[in-house]
Design a protein around this motif. Structure first.
Motif, short mmCIF file in Angstrom:
data_model
loop_
_atom_site.label_atom_id
_atom_site.label_comp_id
_atom_site.label_asym_id
_atom_site.label_seq_id
_atom_site.Cartn_x
_atom_site.Cartn_y
_atom_site.Cartn_z
N GLY A 42 0.81 -1.22 0.00
CA GLY A 42 0.00 0.00 0.00
C GLY A 42 0.83 1.26 0.00
N LEU A 43 1.90 1.27 -0.77
CA LEU A 43 2.82 2.41 -0.80
C LEU A 43 2.81 3.08 -2.17
N PRO A 44 3.05 4.41 -2.21
CA PRO A 44 3.18 5.06 -3.50
C PRO A 44 4.40 4.49 -4.23
N ALA A 45 4.27 4.25 -5.53
CA ALA A 45 5.35 3.64 -6.31
C ALA A 45 6.62 4.50 -6.30
N GLU A 46 6.49 5.79 -6.07
CA GLU A 46 7.66 6.68 -6.05
C GLU A 46 8.54 6.43 -4.83
N ARG A 47 7.98 5.74 -3.82
CA ARG A 47 8.70 5.52 -2.56
C ARG A 47 9.32 4.12 -2.48
N ASP A 57 30.82 0.84 -18.87
CA ASP A 57 32.16 0.62 -19.43
C ASP A 57 32.74 -0.72 -18.96
N GLY A 58 31.88 -1.75 -18.93
CA GLY A 58 32.30 -3.09 -18.55
C GLY A 58 32.31 -3.38 -17.06
N VAL A 59 32.00 -2.38 -16.21
CA VAL A 59 32.00 -2.57 -14.76
C VAL A 59 30.55 -2.71 -14.28
N LEU A 60 30.25 -3.80 -13.59
CA LEU A 60 28.90 -3.97 -13.05
C LEU A 60 28.63 -2.84 -12.07
N THR A 61 27.48 -2.19 -12.23
CA THR A 61 27.11 -1.01 -11.44
C THR A 61 25.64 -1.13 -11.08
N ILE A 62 25.32 -0.80 -9.85
CA ILE A 62 23.94 -0.86 -9.35
C ILE A 62 23.26 0.49 -9.55
N GLY A 63 22.06 0.46 -10.11
CA GLY A 63 21.21 1.64 -10.21
C GLY A 63 19.97 1.41 -9.37
N VAL A 64 19.66 2.34 -8.48
CA VAL A 64 18.50 2.22 -7.60
C VAL A 64 17.52 3.32 -7.99
N VAL A 65 16.38 2.90 -8.55
CA VAL A 65 15.40 3.86 -9.08
C VAL A 65 14.00 3.51 -8.60
N PRO A 66 13.08 4.49 -8.59
CA PRO A 66 11.70 4.20 -8.17
C PRO A 66 11.06 3.17 -9.11
N VAL A 67 10.21 2.31 -8.56
CA VAL A 67 9.54 1.32 -9.40
C VAL A 67 8.60 2.00 -10.41
N SER A 68 8.26 3.26 -10.16
CA SER A 68 7.39 3.99 -11.08
C SER A 68 8.14 4.51 -12.30
N GLU A 125 11.52 10.64 3.82
CA GLU A 125 12.20 10.34 5.08
C GLU A 125 12.72 8.91 5.05
N THR A 126 11.89 7.99 4.54
CA THR A 126 12.33 6.60 4.36
C THR A 126 11.87 6.12 2.98
N ILE A 127 12.63 5.17 2.45
CA ILE A 127 12.27 4.52 1.19
C ILE A 127 12.25 3.01 1.43
N PHE A 128 11.70 2.30 0.47
CA PHE A 128 11.63 0.85 0.54
C PHE A 128 12.44 0.29 -0.62
N CYS A 129 13.19 -0.77 -0.35
CA CYS A 129 13.94 -1.46 -1.40
C CYS A 129 14.04 -2.93 -1.02
N SER A 130 14.44 -3.75 -1.97
CA SER A 130 14.51 -5.18 -1.71
C SER A 130 15.46 -5.49 -0.57
N ALA A 131 15.06 -6.45 0.25
CA ALA A 131 15.90 -6.90 1.36
C ALA A 131 16.77 -8.08 0.97
N GLY A 132 16.62 -8.54 -0.28
CA GLY A 132 17.47 -9.64 -0.71
C GLY A 132 16.73 -10.88 -1.14
N ARG A 133 15.42 -10.81 -1.15
CA ARG A 133 14.64 -11.89 -1.74
C ARG A 133 13.26 -11.37 -2.08
N ARG A 134 12.61 -12.02 -3.03
CA ARG A 134 11.28 -11.61 -3.45
C ARG A 134 10.33 -11.73 -2.26
#
Length: 158
Positions: A42-47, A57-68, A125-134
């Motif tokens: 029940g959270l806004p997708a922007e959060r 350039d060949g280096v694995l890099t993490i991008g963290v973006v809103p699901v929206s 103030e807070t965001i939600f992201c994966s904790a390491g499993r679906r």
């Protein structure tokens, strides 16, 4: 609770970073894991943020973006100090992070990877992201996430 001991959660606990874990019943038929988390919790997708693995350039890099939104590969490359970016192959992303696609957390990777967090995260103030499993999300401050991941904050969502 099953799965609470993911590397991301262990790292947050060990570093005494304030966070909350939210678990929900993951539907394997869900088309988008991030959208599913947003809707079920029940959270806004922007959060709610998704963790994507790209190659800059060949280096694995993490991008963290809103699901929206979507990851802007050109913006990610620029933020990471590179020229070209493309999405990483799923197998390479899983190998480097130690997580399964759809459950990749922005923290606690097997290999230390550069992390870039979309600047929209700082509006909350807070965001939600994966904790390491679906079906498992971490709620924490974007500042704490950036500090712990040694991340760059930049506008990388399209």
């Amino acid at each position: 609770m099953a799965g609470r001991g993911t590397p991301a959660i262990v790292l947050l606990t060990r570093q005494r970073v304030p966070h909350q874990v939210h678990e929900y019943a993951h539907d394997p038929r869900a088309a988008s894991f991030g959208t599913e988390a947003s809707e079920v919790l029940g959270l806004p997708a922007e959060r709610v943020f998704k963790t994507l693995v790209a190659e800059v350039d060949g280096v694995l890099t993490i991008g963290v973006v809103p699901v929206s939104g979507q990851l802007d590969l050109k913006a990610l490359a620029a933020a990471a100090g590179g020229k070209r970016a493309k999405m990483a192959e799923v197998a390479a992303a899983e190998r480097a992070t130690g997580y399964v696609a759809g459950g990749i957390a922005p923290l606690g990777h097997r290999k230390r990877l550069p992390v870039v967090i979309d600047s929209s995260a700082t509006a909350f103030e807070t965001i939600f992201c994966s904790a390491g499993r679906r079906g498992l999300e971490i709620e924490l401050s974007p500042t704490d996430l950036a500090t712990l991941a040694d991340a760059t904050i930049a506008p990388i969502a399209g």
